[in-house]
Design a protein around this motif. Structure first.
Motif, PDB file in Angstrom:
ATOM      1  N   LEU A 492       0.830  -1.201   0.000  1.00 46.89           N
ATOM      2  CA  LEU A 492       0.000   0.000   0.000  1.00 46.89           C
ATOM      3  C   LEU A 492       0.868   1.256   0.000  1.00 46.89           C
ATOM      4  O   LEU A 492       0.592   2.217  -0.728  1.00 46.89           O
ATOM      5  N   GLU A 493       1.944   1.246   0.787  1.00 43.09           N
ATOM      6  CA  GLU A 493       2.822   2.417   0.859  1.00 43.09           C
ATOM      7  C   GLU A 493       3.458   2.700  -0.502  1.00 43.09           C
ATOM      8  O   GLU A 493       3.552   3.841  -0.937  1.00 43.09           O
ATOM      9  N   GLU A 495       2.253   1.988  -3.475  1.00 42.16           N
ATOM     10  CA  GLU A 495       1.254   2.501  -4.409  1.00 42.16           C
ATOM     11  C   GLU A 495       0.876   3.935  -4.087  1.00 42.16           C
ATOM     12  O   GLU A 495       0.741   4.781  -4.983  1.00 42.16           O
ATOM     13  N   LEU A 496       0.700   4.264  -2.789  1.00 42.16           N
ATOM     14  CA  LEU A 496       0.364   5.638  -2.418  1.00 42.16           C
ATOM     15  C   LEU A 496       1.514   6.587  -2.747  1.00 42.16           C
ATOM     16  O   LEU A 496       1.297   7.706  -3.201  1.00 42.16           O
ATOM     17  N   HIS A 499       1.464   7.909  -6.206  1.00 46.55           N
ATOM     18  CA  HIS A 499       0.350   8.759  -6.628  1.00 46.55           C
ATOM     19  C   HIS A 499       0.184  10.031  -5.794  1.00 46.55           C
ATOM     20  O   HIS A 499      -0.342  11.024  -6.291  1.00 46.55           O
ATOM     21  N   VAL A 500       0.579   9.991  -4.529  1.00 41.52           N
ATOM     22  CA  VAL A 500       0.200  11.059  -3.609  1.00 41.52           C
ATOM     23  C   VAL A 500       1.435  11.638  -2.930  1.00 41.52           C
ATOM     24  O   VAL A 500       2.289  10.897  -2.421  1.00 41.52           O
ATOM     25  N   ARG A 503      -0.281  13.637   2.308  1.00 39.43           N
ATOM     26  CA  ARG A 503      -1.019  12.575   2.973  1.00 39.43           C
ATOM     27  C   ARG A 503      -2.071  13.099   3.947  1.00 39.43           C
ATOM     28  O   ARG A 503      -2.678  12.315   4.673  1.00 39.43           O
ATOM     29  N   ILE A 506      -5.503  11.448   3.801  1.00 37.74           N
ATOM     30  CA  ILE A 506      -5.543   9.991   3.849  1.00 37.74           C
ATOM     31  C   ILE A 506      -5.424   9.504   5.286  1.00 37.74           C
ATOM     32  O   ILE A 506      -4.554   9.941   6.040  1.00 37.74           O
ATOM     33  N   ALA A 532      -6.397   3.963  -6.458  1.00 41.43           N
ATOM     34  CA  ALA A 532      -5.628   5.167  -6.181  1.00 41.43           C
ATOM     35  C   ALA A 532      -5.688   6.146  -7.348  1.00 41.43           C
ATOM     36  O   ALA A 532      -5.837   7.356  -7.167  1.00 41.43           O
ATOM     37  N   TRP A 569     -12.029   0.493   1.445  1.00 34.99           N
ATOM     38  CA  TRP A 569     -11.587   1.748   0.799  1.00 34.99           C
ATOM     39  C   TRP A 569     -12.798   2.682   0.794  1.00 34.99           C
ATOM     40  O   TRP A 569     -13.782   2.428   0.106  1.00 34.99           O
TER      41      TRP A 569
END
Length: 630
Positions: A492-493, A495-496, A499-500, A503, A506, A532, A569
Motif C-alpha cells: 500500500l505504501e 502505491e500511495l 500517486h500522492v 497525505r 488519507i 488510487a 476503501w
C-alpha cells in the motif's frame, strides 16, 4: 388496390434506399433513412426498427421516425403475448388494424400512450436466417393494411437484412483494423513488415525500423534477402524460406539477420504467405522478435555447461581398472579411503557391495553394453564409509589402448551436481511460472487498455501507468529473501507513494506485517493502483474537502480457517460526483478488475458502490498468511 402512381412511388423508394445504403457505412444513419422512406411509402406517420439484444430477451428501438427523440434506446421485454415477439419467432408479418379491438396480442403501453391506433410488424432476418429484429410502421388512425402493403413491407425488410449485415461486418473490420494498427505501431520489439510476391518490401513498420535501422522510405522496394547474412544467402536460405512459406503457408525465421550498419541481430519469428481470395499469392507477412541477448546468453550457458561437464568428468577421484563386464582387477587408494573396501575385497565383482542395492542392476546392464557402445558411462550411488551415506558418482571408462580388454576408469562425485540440477529445475519452473503470469498480466492490460482508449495518447498514458504498477510489485518481489513475503502495508505504501505527495487527506487504519502470497499479489496490486488512480483523478484526493480512509485487517476466509485480508476503501467529501458513464464511476477496467477479475482469479468477495460523496469498495481475499512470528 394501389394505383399506378403509388406503385411507381414504392419502386422509386426501394431504389432510393438501395442507393443510399450503398453510399453510407453508418448503420444508424441507414436505419433512420429506412424508417423515413418506409413511412413515406405506406403513408404512415411513424415507423421504427427494433433490434434484438444480446441474450434474446429484449428488443431495443434502434431507429425511429415520427416519434419523440427519446424513443430511440427504449427497451422492450420479448413477451410471448406481444405481436412483436410473435412476428419475430414465426417469421411472419403481423397486422393490427385497430389496437382497441385487438384480442390476440398485448400492445406496449408507450405505444398506447403515444396514440398509436394501427401497426404492422415485419421481421428482419440477416443472411443465414438469423433474426435481427423488426420493422414496425405505426399509424395514429385505425387502418386496414392491405396485401399490397404487407408484401411491400416484406420486400423492404428482405432488402434491409443484408444491408444491416454488411454494415455490421464493415464496423467489425474497421474496429479490427484499428486495433491491429495500434498493436503493430506499438510493438517496437518486433520487426513487422510485408513483402510482395517477389519478396520486395512494401510495408515497413516502426518495430522493423527500430530493429534493423532502415527507415520506411529506405526499406520500401528493398529485397527481403538483404536482411539475411551473406553466408545464409550463399546457402540459399533466403529463397528456401520464401518457397516454404509459399507452399506450406508459413516458414520459421529463427536466425541471424543483418542491420543497416552491418551489425547482426538474432530474430525469433516466422514468414507467412498472404493469399488473394482466388488463392494466388498476394505477398508475405514477416514477424520477428529481437532475441539477440537471450540467444547469446543461451549460447554462453551451453558452452559453460559443456566445459563444466568436461571438467567434472575429467577429475579422477576414485580410480579403478577392470576387465570385461566390470570384473575389477585393481582399485585405487582413493576407492579404499572412500568406501572402506580393501583392494582384495573389491576385486572381481566385490566392488558391487559398495554400490546401492537399487543401482546394482543398472550398473551391471551398463557394463554388458559397454563394449558395443565403445565405452562405459553411468551414474550410481556408492556408500561412503565415514557415515554410511550413499553418494552419487559418475562412472566413465574407455578400453585402454594396448591393454586388450582392460578398462581404466574413474568415479567422480556428482552428488552436489545432482542436488544443484534438482534445485535448478525447481528454480526454472518457478521462473517460468512467474514469467507466464507477468506476460499474461501485461497482455490482458494491453487488450483492456486498447478497448477503453479513444486515442493512442490515451492508451500510452493509461498503459504506462499500469505497467508502472506491475513494475513496482516486481521491484518489491525482487528485494525479498528466500522465505520473505511482501506485507500489505509495504504494498500500500508503494502505491500511495507513486500517486500522492500530500497525505493529509488519507487515513490509514490497519495492522502492519500482514504477509501476502506472491502468486496472488500482482492482480491485487493492480486493484490498488486503479483505486488510487481514480481517487487522484476524480475522487476524494481530487476534491478540496475530500477524505480517503483505508482500513485493513486479517479475517478468517470462507472455510473458517484460511486467513483472508479484508480491505475497506472509503472516500468521502467528493463534490460533483461524475455521471454514470464517467471514468470515476469505475465503469472501465478498474471496476471490471475489482468486480470480475479478483473474484475469478483470487476467489475474492468484492463490493463497489458509489455513495453520495464518494466511492466505497471492499475486498475480502484469501491471499494472506498473517504477520510473521518473531
Amino acid at each position: 388496390m394501389l394505383d399506378h402512381r403509388q406503385l411507381i412511388k414504392r419502386q422509386q423508394i426501394l431504389a432510393d434506399f438501395g442507393e443510399f445504403a450503398l453510399r453510407s457505412d453508418d448503420l444508424d444513419e441507414v436505419l433512420r433513412e429506412a424508417c423515413r422512406l418506409v413511412s413515406d411509402a405506406v403513408e404512415t406517420r411513424r415507423s421504427k426498427v427494433l433490434e434484438i439484444q444480446e441474450g434474446g430477451e429484449k428488443l431495443r428501438v434502434r431507429a425511429a421516425v415520427g416519434w419523440q427523440p427519446d424513443i430511440v434506446g427504449l427497451e422492450l421485454d420479448m413477451d410471448d403475448h406481444t405481436s412483436e415477439t410473435y412476428s419475430i419467432r414465426t417469421g411472419e408479418p403481423v397486422i393490427t388494424q385497430d389496437i382497441t379491438t385487438e384480442k390476440r396480442f398485448k400492445t406496449p403501453n408507450f405505444m398506447r400512450e403515444a396514440g398509436v391506433a394501427a401497426l404492422a410488424n415485419v421481421p428482419i432476418f440477416l443472411p443465414g436466417n438469423r433474426a435481427y429484429g423488426l420493422l414496425q410502421v405505426d399509424d395514429v388512425e385505425p387502418r386496414d393494411f392491405g396485401e399490397e402493403d404487407t408484401q411491400f413491407l416484406r420486400t423492404y425488410a428482405t432488402i434491409l437484412g443484408p444491408v444491416i449485415d454488411r454494415l455490421y461486418k464493415v464496423q467489425a473490420l474497421q474496429s479490427t483494423t484499428e486495433r491491429f494498427a495500434l498493436v503493430v505501431e506499438n510493438a517496437c520489439d518486433y520487426a513487422i513488415f510485408v513483402a510482395d510476391p517477389q519478396d520486395r518490401i512494401v510495408d515497413w513498420h516502426k518495430g522493423a525500423q527500430k530493429i534493423f535501422g532502415w527507415t520506411a522510405e529506405e526499406a520500401t522496394g528493398m529485397s527481403g534477402s538483404e536482411l539475411f547474412t551473406p553466408e545464409d544467402r550463399a546457402r540459399g536460405e533466403d529463397r528456401k524460406e520464401i518457397e516454404t512459406a509459399r507452399h506450406e503457408g508459413s516458414a520459421p525465421d529463427v536466425r541471424w539477420h543483418v542491420r543497416k550498419d552491418g551489425s547482426r541481430v538474432f530474430l525469433d519469428g516466422s514468414t507467412m504467405c498472404l493469399r488473394n481470395p482466388d488463392g494466388s499469392v498476394r505477398g508475405f507477412l514477416k514477424i520477428g522478435q529481437d532475441v539477440t541477448e537471450r540467444h547469446r546468453t543461451e549460447q554462453r550457458l551451453l558452452e559453460s555447461e559443456a566445459l563444466q561437464r568436461a571438467l567434472i568428468a575429467g577429475v579422477p577421484q576414485l580410480v579403478w581398472r577392470a576387465r570385461s563386464l566390470g570384473f575389477r582387477i585393481w582399485s585405487s587408494p582413493q576407492w579404499e579411503r572412500f568406501t572402506g573396501q580393501r583392494d582384495e575385497d573389491s576385486v572381481g565383482m566385490g566392488w558391487l557391495d559398495a554400490v546401492h542395492p537399487d543401482d546394482r542392476e543398472l550398473v551391471t546392464a551398463a557394463w554388458m553394453g559397454a563394449e558395443a557402445k565403445g565405452g562405459l558411462d553411468c551414474e550410481y550411488r556408492i556408500r561412503r564409509a565415514s557415515d554410511g551415506e550413499y553418494v552419487w558418482h559418475h562412472s566413465r571408462s574407455l578400453p585402454g589402448s594396448g591393454l586388450g580388454l582392460e578398462w581404466l576408469g574413474t568415479c567422480t562425485d556428482v552428488q552436489e551436481l545432482k542436488e544443484l540440477q534438482s534445485s535448478q529445475e525447481v528454480m526454472l519452473a518457478e521462473l517460468q511460472h512467474r514469467t507466464r503470469n507477468i506476460v499474461a498480466v501485461i497482455r490482458s492490460l494491453s487488450l483492456k487498455t486498447i478497448e477503453s482508449s479513444l486515442t493512442l495518447e490515451d492508451f500510452g498514458e493509461a498503459f504506462g501507468h499500469r505497467l508502472a504498477a506491475v513494475a513496482r510489485v516486481q521491484s518489491l518481489l525482487s528485494q525479498l529473501g528466500d522465505y520473505e513475503r511482501i506485507t500489505f502495508d509495504d504494498l500500500l505504501e508503494a502505491e500511495l507513494a507513486a500517486h500522492v505527495n500530500d497525505r493529509e487527506k488519507i487515513k490509514l487504519d490497519g495492522p502492519p506485517g500482514i504477509r501476502l502470497r506472491s502468486r496472488a499479489i500482482q492482480t491485487f496490486a493492480l486493484a490498488l493502483h486503479e483505486l488510487a488512480t481514480n481517487a487522484v483523478k476524480y475522487g476524494a484526493l481530487a476534491s478540496p474537502q475530500g477524505c480517503l480512509t483505508i482500513r485493513w485487517r486479517l479475517e478468517n476466509g470462507y472455510d473458517g480457517e484460511t486467513p483472508a485480508l479484508l480491505l475497506e476503501w472509503v472516500e468521502t467529501g467528493v463534490e460533483n460526483m461524475p455521471a454514470a458513464d464517467a471514468p470515476a464511476q469505475g465503469s472501465g477496467y478498474g471496476r471490471e478488475l475489482i468486480e470480475r477479475a479478483l473474484p475469478y482469479q483470487l476467489k475474492a468477495k468484492t463490493t463497489y458502490e458509489m455513495g453520495a460523496d464518494g466511492i466505497r469498495c471492499t475486498i475480502l481475499a484469501p491471499i494472506a498468511f498473517g504477520p510473521r512470528k518473531e
